[in-house]
Design a protein around this motif. Structure first.
Motif, PDB file in Angstrom:
ATOM      1  N   GLU A   1      -0.745  -0.310 -15.333  1.00 34.06           N
ATOM      2  CA  GLU A   1       0.104  -1.456 -15.680  1.00 34.06           C
ATOM      3  C   GLU A   1       1.231  -1.077 -16.624  1.00 34.06           C
ATOM      4  O   GLU A   1       2.298  -1.696 -16.596  1.00 34.06           O
ATOM      5  CB  GLU A   1      -0.745  -2.571 -16.283  1.00 34.06           C
TER       6      GLU A   1
ATOM      7  N   SER B   1      -1.825  -2.841  -9.526  1.00 38.36           N
ATOM      8  CA  SER B   1      -2.787  -2.459 -10.554  1.00 38.36           C
ATOM      9  C   SER B   1      -4.188  -2.316  -9.946  1.00 38.36           C
ATOM     10  O   SER B   1      -4.918  -1.372 -10.255  1.00 38.36           O
ATOM     11  CB  SER B   1      -2.790  -3.496 -11.673  1.00 38.36           C
ATOM     12  N   ASN B   2      -4.545  -3.235  -9.047  1.00 37.01           N
ATOM     13  CA  ASN B   2      -5.838  -3.165  -8.366  1.00 37.01           C
ATOM     14  C   ASN B   2      -5.934  -1.942  -7.441  1.00 37.01           C
ATOM     15  O   ASN B   2      -7.027  -1.501  -7.119  1.00 37.01           O
ATOM     16  CB  ASN B   2      -6.105  -4.441  -7.573  1.00 37.01           C
ATOM     17  N   LEU B   3      -4.779  -1.410  -7.028  1.00 37.48           N
ATOM     18  CA  LEU B   3      -4.749  -0.215  -6.181  1.00 37.48           C
ATOM     19  C   LEU B   3      -4.633   1.067  -7.003  1.00 37.48           C
ATOM     20  O   LEU B   3      -4.413   2.143  -6.444  1.00 37.48           O
ATOM     21  CB  LEU B   3      -3.607  -0.309  -5.172  1.00 37.48           C
ATOM     22  N   GLY B   4      -4.755   0.958  -8.326  1.00 38.35           N
ATOM     23  CA  GLY B   4      -4.824   2.136  -9.178  1.00 38.35           C
ATOM     24  C   GLY B   4      -3.559   2.513  -9.919  1.00 38.35           C
ATOM     25  O   GLY B   4      -3.524   3.525 -10.613  1.00 38.35           O
TER      26      GLY B   4
ATOM     27  N   LYS C   1       2.540  -6.912  -9.181  1.00 35.75           N
ATOM     28  CA  LYS C   1       2.060  -6.035 -10.254  1.00 35.75           C
ATOM     29  C   LYS C   1       0.539  -6.011 -10.276  1.00 35.75           C
ATOM     30  O   LYS C   1      -0.079  -4.946 -10.382  1.00 35.75           O
ATOM     31  CB  LYS C   1       2.616  -6.502 -11.600  1.00 35.75           C
ATOM     32  N   LYS C   2      -0.082  -7.174 -10.159  1.00 30.62           N
ATOM     33  CA  LYS C   2      -1.544  -7.254 -10.158  1.00 30.62           C
ATOM     34  C   LYS C   2      -2.119  -6.512  -8.949  1.00 30.62           C
ATOM     35  O   LYS C   2      -3.109  -5.790  -9.072  1.00 30.62           O
ATOM     36  CB  LYS C   2      -1.984  -8.715 -10.149  1.00 30.62           C
ATOM     37  N   TYR C   3      -1.494  -6.681  -7.792  1.00 29.19           N
ATOM     38  CA  TYR C   3      -1.967  -6.016  -6.579  1.00 29.19           C
ATOM     39  C   TYR C   3      -1.878  -4.500  -6.730  1.00 29.19           C
ATOM     40  O   TYR C   3      -2.823  -3.770  -6.399  1.00 29.19           O
ATOM     41  CB  TYR C   3      -1.152  -6.494  -5.371  1.00 29.19           C
TER      42      TYR C   3
ATOM     43  N   ASN D   1       0.991   6.360  -7.029  1.00 30.54           N
ATOM     44  CA  ASN D   1      -0.189   7.139  -7.419  1.00 30.54           C
ATOM     45  C   ASN D   1       0.059   8.637  -7.279  1.00 30.54           C
ATOM     46  O   ASN D   1      -0.532   9.432  -8.013  1.00 30.54           O
ATOM     47  CB  ASN D   1      -1.411   6.703  -6.606  1.00 30.54           C
TER      48      ASN D   1
ATOM     49  N   GLN E   1       0.839  -1.203   0.000  1.00 28.40           N
ATOM     50  CA  GLN E   1       0.000   0.000   0.000  1.00 28.40           C
ATOM     51  C   GLN E   1       0.876   1.258   0.000  1.00 28.40           C
ATOM     52  O   GLN E   1       0.569   2.222  -0.706  1.00 28.40           O
ATOM     53  CB  GLN E   1      -0.930   0.007   1.215  1.00 28.40           C
TER      54      GLN E   1
END
Length: 170
Positions: free
Chosen positions: A135, A129-132, A125-127, A91, A84
């Motif tokens: 990719e 990506s799910n957090l915004g 990477k997937k995690y 972000n 996180q």
């Protein structure tokens, strides 16, 4: 008499050598007695460490590496806060691209560890990506067991090597 002299002679020679080669004292001359005025010391340096932008391992600061359980590519519950932190940084920093480097401990074959390192990097990477995090800003690579941080043969060393590093790329 000569027999006694032959027995005593080596002992006398040893005592003579020890007496003559004993600890001699040398008087220091005035040039050696002068106090060091610090001329050769150079400028005083601060003991404060300079930040190199590296927090842990090969991960670029302020991001943090994410650690894994043995033979697993699942993001552990205690590592969610670390990923996180990475997502928050990415972000807020839209122009920053990263490389996620999957690493393993030395147990297992090279081929298996390369595949496991790739699965770990892809999971992070997937995690993210799910957090915004886009990719397109992330690439992955697996180093398997090739870039270990600790080379010990104990659980602490192995645990430090089971990780994803997050490296800022140009």
């Amino acid at each position: 008499m000569f027999a006694n002299l032959r027995a005593i002679l080596p002992a006398l020679i040893c005592v003579s050598v020890l007496t003559l080669s004993g600890c001699g004292s040398k008087k220091a001359d005035d040039s050696e007695m002068k106090a060091d005025k610090g001329d050769a010391m150079g400028a005083e340096e601060s003991l404060e460490s300079k930040s190199l932008g590296i927090m842990e391992g090969r991960t670029s600061g302020p991001m943090l590496p994410v650690y894994f359980d043995f033979d697993s590519s699942d993001i552990r519950g205690d590592q969610v806060s670390r990923i996180q932190v990475n997502a928050d940084f990415l972000n807020k920093s839209a122009g920053v691209n990263i490389r996620i480097e999957g690493n393993c401990d030395p147990r297992g074959t090279n081929e298996y560890n390369m595949a496991l390192g790739e699965r770990r990097a892809l999971a992070a990477k997937k995690y993210l990506s799910n957090l915004g995090v886009g990719e397109a800003r992330m690439t992955t690579v697996s180093y398997g067991e090739e870039k270990m941080l600790l080379h010990g043969h104990d659980e602490l060393s192995w645990a430090q090597n089971r990780r994803d590093d997050f490296v800022i790329v140009e």
